[in-house]
Design an enzyme around this catalytic site. Structure first.
Site, PDB file in Angstrom:
ATOM      1  N   CYS A   1      31.277  62.419  71.575  1.00  0.00           N
ATOM      2  CA  CYS A   1      31.809  61.156  72.105  1.00  0.00           C
ATOM      3  C   CYS A   1      30.812  60.075  71.739  1.00  0.00           C
ATOM      4  O   CYS A   1      29.689  60.061  72.243  1.00  0.00           O
ATOM      5  CB  CYS A   1      31.979  61.235  73.619  1.00  0.00           C
TER       6      CYS A   1
ATOM      7  N   CYS B   1      34.654  56.817  66.734  1.00  0.00           N
ATOM      8  CA  CYS B   1      35.189  57.438  67.957  1.00  0.00           C
ATOM      9  C   CYS B   1      35.954  58.674  67.509  1.00  0.00           C
ATOM     10  O   CYS B   1      36.783  58.594  66.592  1.00  0.00           O
ATOM     11  CB  CYS B   1      36.114  56.471  68.693  1.00  0.00           C
TER      12      CYS B   1
END
Length: 219
Positions: free
Chosen positions: A77, A184
Site C-alpha cells: 500500500c 497505488c
C-alpha cells in the site's frame, strides 16, 4: 492465498483488493512460502485519511499477521508506505517490513521528454516521503499528478469508469508525459487499460517485479 504444509510465511498487506496482485506475484515466484494476505475492507480507501487514522487501522492487523508467523511483511500500500512506515518499523522492530513506493527513480532515469506522471492517492502525494523522492530523483523534471482520488473506490467496488480514467490519462499524455507511474496497487487492476491508452506515447511503471526481487534478496 494457497496454504502449504510448512510454516514459512510472508505477509502481504493492502487497504483493499489492490495488493492481491502483489501477493499473487510473490506466490508465483516463491511457491515454497505461504502467503498471508490481509486487507482492511472496513476502512478502504486509505488515500483520503489522516496518518493517525491509518496507523490505528494497520497496527492490529500487522500484530495479527506476526502472531500467525509472518517475520516479513510486504506493505503493498503506497499510502501506508509513504506516510507511516517509520512508526510501523518502530512498533514492530523484529519484523522485516518491505515498503512499496512510487517508482520516481526509474521513471526519472527513463524519461526522454523530461515529463513524468504519478498516479497516486492524495495521502501519498502530500506525504513527506513522496516529496523526498521527487527532490532526490526528479529535480529538474516536470512531475504531473493527475487527480486519481476516486480510482481506488471505483476499483474496490467493481465500478470502473473507463471514460474517467481515459480523460485523466489523455490529459497527461497531451502534456507530453512519457512515463506513467502507478503509485497505488489498486491501479494495477486497470494497468492494461492505461497501457492501451498510452501505447506508443508513454510507458507504464508499477513495482511488482521489483518487490519480488527485493523479497527474494531479503529472504
Amino acid at each position: 492465498m494457497q496454504r502449504h504444509e510448512f510454516s514459512m510465511k510472508i505477509g502481504v498487506f493492502d487497504s483493499g483488493v489492490g495488493g492481491l496482485s502483489v501477493a499473487l506475484a510473490i506466490e508465483r515466484a516463491l511457491p515454497e512460502y505461504e502467503i498471508v494476505y490481509r486487507e482492511d475492507r472496513e476502512h478502504v480507501p486509505y488515500g483520503t485519511r489522516t496518518s493517525e487514522e491509518i496507523l490505528g487501522f494497520v497496527v492490529p492487523i500487522f500484530a495479527d499477521m506476526i502472531e500467525l508467523g509472518c517475520s516479513t511483511i510486504v506493505v503493498a500500500c503506497n499510502t501506508v508506505s509513504t506516510t507511516i512506515i517509520g512508526p510501523l518499523r518502530k512498533q514492530f522492530p523484529d519484523t522485516v517490513l518491505i515498503a512499496m513506493e512510487p517508482m520516481i527513480k526509474p521513471a526519472a532515469i527513463r524519461t526522454r521528454t523530461g515529463v513524468i506522471a504519478v498516479c497516486a492517492t492524495p495521502a501519498t502525494l502530500t506525504s513527506q516521503r513522496y516529496a523526498e523522492l521527487k527532490r532526490q530523483f526528479a529535480s529538474g523534471l516536470t512531475v504531473l499528478e493527475p487527480d486519481c482520488s476516486d480510482w481506488a473506490g471505483m476499483i474496490e467496488n467493481g465500478e470502473v469508469n473507463v471514460r474517467i480514467i481515459a480523460d485523466r490519462i489523455n490529459r497527461i499524455l497531451d502534456a507530453h508525459a512519457d512515463m506513467i507511474v502507478l503509485g497505488c496497487t489498486h491501479y494495477h487492476w486497470i494497468q492494461e487499460e492505461i497501457r492501451v491508452l498510452a501505447e506508443g506515447r508513454a510507458t507504464v511503471l508499477q513495482p511488482e517485479h521489483a518487490i519480488v526481487r527485493q523479497v527474494k534478496k531479503l529472504l
